[in-house]
Design a protein around this motif. Structure first.
Motif, PDB file in Angstrom:
ATOM      1  N   SER A  87      -8.121  -2.022  -1.631  1.00 37.19           N
ATOM      2  CA  SER A  87      -7.443  -1.229  -0.598  1.00 37.19           C
ATOM      3  C   SER A  87      -7.398   0.256  -0.916  1.00 37.19           C
ATOM      4  O   SER A  87      -7.258   1.086  -0.022  1.00 37.19           O
ATOM      5  CB  SER A  87      -6.010  -1.736  -0.412  1.00 37.19           C
ATOM      6  OG  SER A  87      -5.222  -1.446  -1.572  1.00 37.19           O
ATOM      7  N   LYS A  88      -7.496   0.590  -2.219  1.00 31.91           N
ATOM      8  CA  LYS A  88      -7.365   1.970  -2.689  1.00 31.91           C
ATOM      9  C   LYS A  88      -6.006   2.583  -2.304  1.00 31.91           C
ATOM     10  O   LYS A  88      -5.861   3.797  -2.145  1.00 31.91           O
ATOM     11  CB  LYS A  88      -8.499   2.843  -2.141  1.00 31.91           C
ATOM     12  CG  LYS A  88      -9.882   2.416  -2.631  1.00 31.91           C
ATOM     13  CD  LYS A  88     -10.953   3.326  -2.088  1.00 31.91           C
ATOM     14  CE  LYS A  88     -12.316   3.044  -2.729  1.00 31.91           C
ATOM     15  NZ  LYS A  88     -12.765   1.664  -2.590  1.00 31.91           N
ATOM     16  N   ILE A  89      -5.022   1.700  -2.162  1.00 29.24           N
ATOM     17  CA  ILE A  89      -3.666   2.153  -1.835  1.00 29.24           C
ATOM     18  C   ILE A  89      -2.918   2.462  -3.126  1.00 29.24           C
ATOM     19  O   ILE A  89      -3.008   1.714  -4.106  1.00 29.24           O
ATOM     20  CB  ILE A  89      -2.913   1.067  -1.027  1.00 29.24           C
ATOM     21  CG1 ILE A  89      -3.520   0.951   0.376  1.00 29.24           C
ATOM     22  CG2 ILE A  89      -1.424   1.357  -0.936  1.00 29.24           C
ATOM     23  CD1 ILE A  89      -2.992  -0.224   1.166  1.00 29.24           C
ATOM     24  N   ASP A  90      -2.192   3.548  -3.130  1.00 27.96           N
ATOM     25  CA  ASP A  90      -1.360   3.895  -4.273  1.00 27.96           C
ATOM     26  C   ASP A  90      -0.272   2.832  -4.411  1.00 27.96           C
ATOM     27  O   ASP A  90       0.457   2.553  -3.446  1.00 27.96           O
ATOM     28  CB  ASP A  90      -0.714   5.267  -4.039  1.00 27.96           C
ATOM     29  CG  ASP A  90       0.055   5.784  -5.254  1.00 27.96           C
ATOM     30  OD1 ASP A  90       0.492   4.962  -6.084  1.00 27.96           O
ATOM     31  OD2 ASP A  90       0.242   7.003  -5.356  1.00 27.96           O
ATOM     32  N   PRO A  91      -0.139   2.186  -5.565  1.00 27.68           N
ATOM     33  CA  PRO A  91       0.882   1.141  -5.731  1.00 27.68           C
ATOM     34  C   PRO A  91       2.292   1.591  -5.360  1.00 27.68           C
ATOM     35  O   PRO A  91       3.127   0.754  -4.992  1.00 27.68           O
ATOM     36  CB  PRO A  91       0.776   0.792  -7.219  1.00 27.68           C
ATOM     37  CG  PRO A  91      -0.631   1.126  -7.583  1.00 27.68           C
ATOM     38  CD  PRO A  91      -0.975   2.340  -6.772  1.00 27.68           C
ATOM     39  N   ILE A  92       2.545   2.903  -5.444  1.00 22.39           N
ATOM     40  CA  ILE A  92       3.871   3.413  -5.070  1.00 22.39           C
ATOM     41  C   ILE A  92       4.165   3.158  -3.596  1.00 22.39           C
ATOM     42  O   ILE A  92       5.322   3.072  -3.179  1.00 22.39           O
ATOM     43  CB  ILE A  92       3.970   4.922  -5.388  1.00 22.39           C
ATOM     44  CG1 ILE A  92       3.877   5.145  -6.895  1.00 22.39           C
ATOM     45  CG2 ILE A  92       5.264   5.518  -4.858  1.00 22.39           C
ATOM     46  CD1 ILE A  92       5.013   4.513  -7.675  1.00 22.39           C
ATOM     47  N   GLN A  93       3.102   3.030  -2.764  1.00 25.23           N
ATOM     48  CA  GLN A  93       3.291   2.807  -1.331  1.00 25.23           C
ATOM     49  C   GLN A  93       3.601   1.350  -0.990  1.00 25.23           C
ATOM     50  O   GLN A  93       3.867   1.036   0.170  1.00 25.23           O
ATOM     51  CB  GLN A  93       2.042   3.242  -0.566  1.00 25.23           C
ATOM     52  CG  GLN A  93       1.818   4.747  -0.529  1.00 25.23           C
ATOM     53  CD  GLN A  93       0.614   5.099   0.322  1.00 25.23           C
ATOM     54  OE1 GLN A  93      -0.515   5.164  -0.162  1.00 25.23           O
ATOM     55  NE2 GLN A  93       0.853   5.312   1.595  1.00 25.23           N
ATOM     56  N   ILE A  94       3.547   0.464  -1.978  1.00 32.41           N
ATOM     57  CA  ILE A  94       3.893  -0.942  -1.732  1.00 32.41           C
ATOM     58  C   ILE A  94       5.408  -1.063  -1.689  1.00 32.41           C
ATOM     59  O   ILE A  94       6.104  -0.838  -2.687  1.00 32.41           O
ATOM     60  CB  ILE A  94       3.324  -1.865  -2.827  1.00 32.41           C
ATOM     61  CG1 ILE A  94       1.808  -1.667  -2.971  1.00 32.41           C
ATOM     62  CG2 ILE A  94       3.668  -3.314  -2.519  1.00 32.41           C
ATOM     63  CD1 ILE A  94       1.004  -2.004  -1.731  1.00 32.41           C
ATOM     64  N   ALA A  95       5.936  -1.408  -0.509  1.00 35.54           N
ATOM     65  CA  ALA A  95       7.390  -1.435  -0.324  1.00 35.54           C
ATOM     66  C   ALA A  95       8.029  -2.705  -0.860  1.00 35.54           C
ATOM     67  O   ALA A  95       9.224  -2.702  -1.201  1.00 35.54           O
ATOM     68  CB  ALA A  95       7.726  -1.277   1.161  1.00 35.54           C
ATOM     69  N   SER A  96       7.260  -3.777  -0.928  1.00 33.74           N
ATOM     70  CA  SER A  96       7.826  -5.034  -1.443  1.00 33.74           C
ATOM     71  C   SER A  96       6.705  -6.002  -1.791  1.00 33.74           C
ATOM     72  O   SER A  96       5.587  -5.905  -1.269  1.00 33.74           O
ATOM     73  CB  SER A  96       8.755  -5.695  -0.407  1.00 33.74           C
ATOM     74  OG  SER A  96       8.014  -6.140   0.713  1.00 33.74           O
ATOM     75  N   ILE A  97       7.031  -6.936  -2.665  1.00 27.42           N
ATOM     76  CA  ILE A  97       6.159  -8.059  -3.016  1.00 27.42           C
ATOM     77  C   ILE A  97       6.920  -9.327  -2.642  1.00 27.42           C
ATOM     78  O   ILE A  97       8.114  -9.456  -2.940  1.00 27.42           O
ATOM     79  CB  ILE A  97       5.855  -8.121  -4.529  1.00 27.42           C
ATOM     80  CG1 ILE A  97       5.541  -6.734  -5.090  1.00 27.42           C
ATOM     81  CG2 ILE A  97       4.760  -9.128  -4.813  1.00 27.42           C
ATOM     82  CD1 ILE A  97       4.293  -6.125  -4.590  1.00 27.42           C
ATOM     83  N   THR A  98       6.228 -10.268  -2.008  1.00 28.76           N
ATOM     84  CA  THR A  98       6.871 -11.522  -1.623  1.00 28.76           C
ATOM     85  C   THR A  98       5.929 -12.675  -1.891  1.00 28.76           C
ATOM     86  O   THR A  98       4.753 -12.613  -1.533  1.00 28.76           O
ATOM     87  CB  THR A  98       7.258 -11.521  -0.133  1.00 28.76           C
ATOM     88  OG1 THR A  98       7.964 -10.314   0.176  1.00 28.76           O
ATOM     89  CG2 THR A  98       8.142 -12.717   0.194  1.00 28.76           C
TER      90      THR A  98
END
Length: 508
Positions: free
Chosen positions: A67-78
């Motif tokens: 995804s090349k998304i910055d991990p900081i942008q992940i709001a939650s893990i479920t």
């Protein structure tokens, strides 16, 4: 405005998957790893819990890289995962033995004993579900009697997704929707109950059962160790998660009584939700739904698309090799659908009983193709396999219909949705419109929907489902096929009765 993303992890019995979704439910990236089953004895089905954890770490790392998304942008893990089975942890999260999967049958004798004692007469109002061998109440009894050295090492009892969440956060909890399907709690009061545990002889083991949390409760944050292994940002919130049947319900937009959900996968699950629980011996399972105030009523068995997968692997290997070499511009579902479409519903009376991996009608029942003669081609036989699996779903659906209104539509997921012919067959046999939700990793999507509520992205599950669930296609039933399929289904039902004495005799 910062774009938030949500990761859903789906720990199935054979695959671990992860998906990243945005707040509109769009799948940004997905990854999967296979969990190898371990068969130490006939009837046992286990997996390596350390391998399971490694696979979870790898799929998280992979989706972040894709995804090349910055991990900081992940709001939650479920996390979501298969229900029942048993995952036992010792100190520091280390497994004390292999995990036990929900198709395990080693504890069958305990179910037979409890059935003879009619324990449900007393305990059903609290547990609200049938007894079966892969539930942790039976598996714990088996381990206490057969592996006391294992039980001496146990610190926590987990369901599969609760174990993974523990490894991610270092905090031990059990989540309510999953635990309410185990016959270990008082479902109506959503709490542990001494009478329930004493019924199974497990009251002395209550201390290994972690505190209960709800699906959207924040149950910890990603630890430094987990961040290093997964690529996730340390401190990312982790939600409670849910039973995989709940995840599927959310992924199809089942947030009130109007929707009905069918899953044509390894198991054939058929479910609806209501604010009123069904407490009845003929209901396979009533559990707490992820949405507060609702219960999920389930009828299901291993009578669905896994039977088709077996049939293909045994009788279509050459065709699969052709497809793999791209000599045929198709995949195996499309190819088989093409063969089935060469026939019509009234071309054959062959009936397939989809009992290769278990059944809901008799402990000794086995699969069968009935009514074949020399004029039949493999297209006819394959049609019977498709139809028999749908008849298996209808058998469960008819049982559920005693407790709910006829649904306006059925939301269908699972392997069968890879085939237009098969999906339309569900509509024709049930004579109800069938809708197919968009997306490939719906378990992960359901978990992400829960995570979006947990992170405050949406104020309710209803709002989250309306925003994140999309319908890709719809199949209207053909009324011309109603009577043909009705006659075939009644033949299917009659065969169940005719074969019953033979199954019992031949099993001895």
């Amino acid at each position: 405005m910062t774009q938030h993303y949500f990761i859903g992890i789906d720990c199935g019995s054979t695959m671990v998957k992860a998906g990243i979704f945005d707040s509109d439910g769009r799948e940004i990236a997905a990854a999967a790893r296979k969990n190898e089953h371990i068969y130490l004895h006939p009837g046992w089905t286990e997996n390596d819990m350390n391998e399971l954890w490694r696979n979870c770490c790898e799929v998280c790392s992979e989706v972040l890289a894709k995804s090349k998304i910055d991990p900081i942008q992940i709001a939650s893990i479920t996390c979501t995962g298969h229900g029942n089975g048993l995952y036992l942890s010792g100190k520091k999260g280390q497994p004390v033995r292999n995990g036990i999967i929900s198709s395990d049958n080693r504890a069958r004798k305990y179910i037979e004993e409890w059935t003879q004692q009619d324990v449900l007469a007393k305990i059903l109002p609290k547990t609200m579900q049938s007894l079966w061998a892969a539930q942790p109440n039976a598996l714990l009894r088996w381990l206490i009697d057969n592996e006391p050295e294992t039980m001496a090492k146990v610190q926590y009892l987990f369901m599969v997704k609760d174990y993974i969440r523990y490894r991610l956060t270092g905090e031990a909890f059990m989540e309510l929707s999953d635990m309410s399907g185990t016959s270990l709690i008082d479902v109506g009061n959503a709490q542990y109950d001494d009478e329930v545990l004493e019924t199974w002889g497990l009251l002395d083991w209550k201390h290994i059962m972690p505190p209960l949390k709800k699906s959207a409760d924040i149950c910890g944050k990603i630890t430094a160790e987990a961040a290093l292994l997964t690529g996730l940002a340390e401190g990312t919130p982790v939600a409670g998660g849910m039973f995989d049947i709940d995840a599927c319900g959310l992924a199809v937009g089942m947030f009130d009584e109007r929707q009905f959900c069918m899953v044509a996968g390894t198991w054939g699950n058929n479910q609806f939700v209501s604010k009123t629980p069904v407490v009845d011996r003929d209901m396979f399972m009533t559990s707490c739904y992820s949405i507060d105030g609702y219960y999920l009523m389930l009828e299901g068995s291993a009578t669905s698309a896994s039977n088709f997968e077996w049939f293909v692997s045994q009788f279509f290997q050459a065709d699969e090799k052709l497809l793999a070499k791209e000599l045929v511009p198709s995949n195996i579902y499309e190819y088989c659908s093409g063969l089935v479409s060469e026939t019509k519903p009234n071309d054959t009376g062959i009936i397939f009983l989809p009992f290769l991996f278990g059944n809901p009608v008799d402990l000794d029942a086995k699969a069968c193709l009935f009514g074949i003669d020399g004029r039949h081609s493999r297209s006819h036989v394959l049609r019977a396999v498709f139809e028999g699996i749908v008849f298996g779903h209808r058998w469960h659906y008819e049982r559920l219909r005693r407790f709910c209104k006829k649904p306006e539509t059925i939301r269908l997921t699972g392997g069968a949705t890879n085939s237009d012919v098969w999906s339309h067959m569900f509509a024709d046999i049930l004579q109800i419109p069938v809708e197919i939700p968009d997306g490939t990793e719906l378990g992960c999507l359901g978990a992400a929907i829960c995570g979006a509520v947990a992170a405050g992205e949406y104020p309710s599950y209803e709002d989250a489902c309306k925003a994140m669930v999309k319908i890709s296609r719809r199949y209207e039933p053909n009324p011309e096929f109603a009577e043909i399929y009705e006659q075939k289904y009644q033949r299917y039902i009659k065969l169940l009765e005719v074969f019953k004495p033979a199954w019992k005799e031949l099993a001895q």
